[in-house]
Scaffold this motif. Structure first.
Motif, PDB file in Angstrom:
ATOM      1  N   LEU A 108       0.863  -1.179   0.000  1.00  0.00           N
ATOM      2  CA  LEU A 108       0.000   0.000   0.000  1.00  0.00           C
ATOM      3  C   LEU A 108       0.898   1.228   0.000  1.00  0.00           C
ATOM      4  CD1 LEU A 108      -3.116   0.549   0.256  1.00  0.00           C
ATOM      5  CD2 LEU A 108      -2.722   0.851   2.699  1.00  0.00           C
ATOM      6  N   THR A 110       1.701   5.609  -0.960  1.00  0.00           N
ATOM      7  CA  THR A 110       1.294   6.956  -1.363  1.00  0.00           C
ATOM      8  C   THR A 110       1.704   7.168  -2.814  1.00  0.00           C
ATOM      9  OG1 THR A 110       3.366   7.801  -0.403  1.00  0.00           O
ATOM     10  CG2 THR A 110       1.374   7.982   0.931  1.00  0.00           C
ATOM     11  N   ILE A 131      -2.711   4.727  -2.211  1.00  0.00           N
ATOM     12  CA  ILE A 131      -3.524   5.494  -1.269  1.00  0.00           C
ATOM     13  C   ILE A 131      -3.882   6.801  -1.979  1.00  0.00           C
ATOM     14  CG2 ILE A 131      -3.636   6.527   1.025  1.00  0.00           C
ATOM     15  CD1 ILE A 131      -1.171   4.775   1.751  1.00  0.00           C
ATOM     16  N   VAL A 145      -1.505  12.715   2.752  1.00  0.00           N
ATOM     17  CA  VAL A 145      -2.164  11.523   3.298  1.00  0.00           C
ATOM     18  C   VAL A 145      -2.019  11.561   4.815  1.00  0.00           C
ATOM     19  CG1 VAL A 145      -2.111   9.010   3.474  1.00  0.00           C
ATOM     20  CG2 VAL A 145      -1.787  10.108   1.252  1.00  0.00           C
ATOM     21  N   LYS A 149      -6.672   8.814   7.084  1.00  0.00           N
ATOM     22  CA  LYS A 149      -6.950   8.345   5.722  1.00  0.00           C
ATOM     23  C   LYS A 149      -6.377   6.947   5.516  1.00  0.00           C
ATOM     24  CE  LYS A 149      -8.185   8.960   1.340  1.00  0.00           C
ATOM     25  NZ  LYS A 149      -7.693   7.730   0.706  1.00  0.00           N
ATOM     26  N   LEU A 150      -5.169   6.712   6.012  1.00  0.00           N
ATOM     27  CA  LEU A 150      -4.565   5.386   5.903  1.00  0.00           C
ATOM     28  C   LEU A 150      -5.403   4.347   6.629  1.00  0.00           C
ATOM     29  CD1 LEU A 150      -2.266   3.439   5.145  1.00  0.00           C
ATOM     30  CD2 LEU A 150      -1.090   4.181   7.237  1.00  0.00           C
ATOM     31  N   ASP A 153      -8.449   3.539   4.547  1.00  0.00           N
ATOM     32  CA  ASP A 153      -8.089   2.756   3.364  1.00  0.00           C
ATOM     33  C   ASP A 153      -7.801   1.307   3.722  1.00  0.00           C
ATOM     34  OD1 ASP A 153      -8.285   5.121   1.941  1.00  0.00           O
ATOM     35  OD2 ASP A 153      -6.514   4.708   0.731  1.00  0.00           O
ATOM     36  N   VAL A 173       3.307  -0.914   4.226  1.00  0.00           N
ATOM     37  CA  VAL A 173       2.871   0.428   3.834  1.00  0.00           C
ATOM     38  C   VAL A 173       4.119   1.204   3.431  1.00  0.00           C
ATOM     39  CG1 VAL A 173       1.819   2.592   4.592  1.00  0.00           C
ATOM     40  CG2 VAL A 173       0.882   0.401   5.377  1.00  0.00           C
TER      41      VAL A 173
END
Length: 474
Positions: A108, A110, A131, A145, A149-150, A153, A173
């Protein structure tokens, strides 16, 4: 003995060099050597290189630090390999080895990922789940981000997987902080969210090695990242190509077992000893007080620019980013004007101009020259209204560019061998699938990534940033 001590002694020894490299120490290359006896070997280090890495590790407060002579690009790929290896080890530990070959893990990430991260997907065969930026409008270098928000998600992805009868397959991540515009993410909060879900946090900290030495230590390792890629050469007194792979004291110990192997997979077996020497010397050259003083000086410089009505952007202490969106000029235009003052900037696009500073700038001369140049250029902008050099900039909040993620048709690794062509950007590409990212460096929000479908918004973004060709599947 240090790397520097060894190289200096060898260079002074008048030894007949019947080994690589071919220049034999001539042409001013006396310190450029290879893995001779006593010089240690980067990818099996147990001598002076390992000793130097330990010293750097102590400086940064890591459990281990490993050197790279090929920049953060090498380290990013190595971090991804180690995260995937740790993921697969977890599967093996659960006894589900028969499913090992069927698993294609996901990282995952950015969206403002360096191109080397996308190439890591192509090389290692992992899926990328982006993301979505919290920004409503698109910027090539900005990707906001939050930890919240993480968390949302991750929850949604896990729920979607389980609702479709699949087990979640996230290996890690991956974030980029600081970004090219000097924005710094909430690393502490993001790390807490990642760890809540049992995930590693990898951070491309290429621009942030110096964050350790500010008044407040905000290096990502300090704030909770498990591994970071630090381009030491970007902000520290290190030769270009010198980088660190930092491992946090709190990271699972298993992830570093094959760290040198991971770096070797993506690097040359002939690392530069000139770069290693500069990495070795850096801890003795770095003075934290110098970085604190430079940060304070730049804060004062930013204040003076703001007083002159010139907007700056971002949170990073050693960057001054000019925000040009309300001035009717582009960053590339201002960069061209600054060259007439003998000033070369780091980066420019239609909206921003980025300058990077360090304690090794000639403080009084460089600060004064930059301030005078910027004030004179902006004072004369009215006189340049009809100047053919001036490219009108458009406030990105009004240009209609959206930060929406494109449709994903393939993962980057799925299209790596598919036939593709380089095409001129135009409306005829709408509906085509990209075969590569639209931008390389810097770490940027690529408008389109390999495997994604080009739409009208993508064409507008490419046009806006002057990207006139792109690789698409045939």
């Amino acid at each position: 003995m240090t790397i520097s001590d060894y190289i200096n002694e060898y260079s002074d020894s008048d030894t007949t060099r019947l080994h690589m490299p071919g220049h034999k120490g001539s042409f001013g290359y006396r310190d450029d050597i290879t893995e001779i006896k006593g010089a240690d070997s980067l990818y099996t280090a147990d001598g002076i290189i390992a000793q130097s890495e330990r010293k750097t590790s102590e400086l940064f407060g890591t459990r281990n630090t490993f050197y790279s002579t090929e920049g953060s690009s090498q380290v990013i790929k190595a971090m991804c390999f180690l995260a995937l290896q740790y993921y697969y080890q977890g599967i093996q530990g659960s006894g589900a080895t028969e499913d090992l070959q069927k698993k294609t893990p996901t990282i995952l990430a950015t969206r403002n990922a360096h191109k080397s991260f996308i190439y890591a997907s192509m090389l290692l065969g992992f899926k990328i789940r982006w993301i979505a930026p919290e920004d409503e409008t698109f910027s090539l270098c900005r990707c906001s981000v939050s930890a919240e928000k993480l968390d949302l998600d991750l929850k949604k992805y896990i729920e979607d997987c389980r609702n479709s009868g699949k087990e979640p397959d996230i290996a890690a991540v991956y974030i980029t902080s600081p970004d090219y515009l000097g924005n710094i993410l909430d690393i502490k909060g993001i790390a807490e969210v990642a760890h809540k879900y049992g995930l590693l946090l990898l951070c491309d900290n290429a621009h942030g090695s110096y964050l350790k030495f500010l008044k407040e230590d905000i290096h990502p390792i300090t704030l909770g990242a498990d591994m970071t890629a630090d381009s030491a050469h970007k902000t520290l007194p290190v030769l270009t190509g010198g980088a660190y792979m930092h491992i946090s004291p709190n990271a699972p110990e298993e992830i570093e077992k094959d760290a040198r192997k991971a770096l070797l997979m993506f690097g040359s077996t002939s690392p530069s000893y000139l770069i290693l020497k500069s990495l070795d010397e850096a801890p003795d050259r770095i003075d934290a007080d110098d970085y604190k003083e430079t940060a304070e000086r730049l804060k004062q410089l930013k204040d003076k620019l703001q007083e002159a009505g010139i907007d700056t952007y971002g949170d990073e202490a050693l960057k001054i980013v000019l925000d040009l969106r309300s001035w009717g000029v582009s960053g590339t235009f201002i960069a061209g004007k600054l060259r007439k003052y003998n000033i070369e900037c780091e980066y420019a696009d239609p909206d921003f101009l980025v300058t990077m500073w360090s304690p090794y700038n000639g403080l009084e001369k460089d600060y004064e020259r930059f301030l005078v140049a910027v004030e004179e250029i902006f004072a004369g902008l009215q006189k340049l209204e009809n100047d053919n050099e001036q490219k009108a900039g458009i406030d990105s909040s009004d240009n209609g560019l959206k930060a929406d993620l494109p449709e994903v048709r393939f993962q980057p690794f799925e299209i790596r061998y598919m036939p593709h062509n380089n095409k001129e950007v135009g409306d005829e590409l709408i509906g085509k699938v990209a075969a590569d990212s639209a931008v390389g460096c810097p770490p940027a929000v690529s408008p389109i990534v390999a495997g994604e479908v080009i739409n009208e918004n993508i064409i507008r973004i490419l046009d806006y940033y002057g990207i006139d060709k792109i690789e698409v599947l045939s």
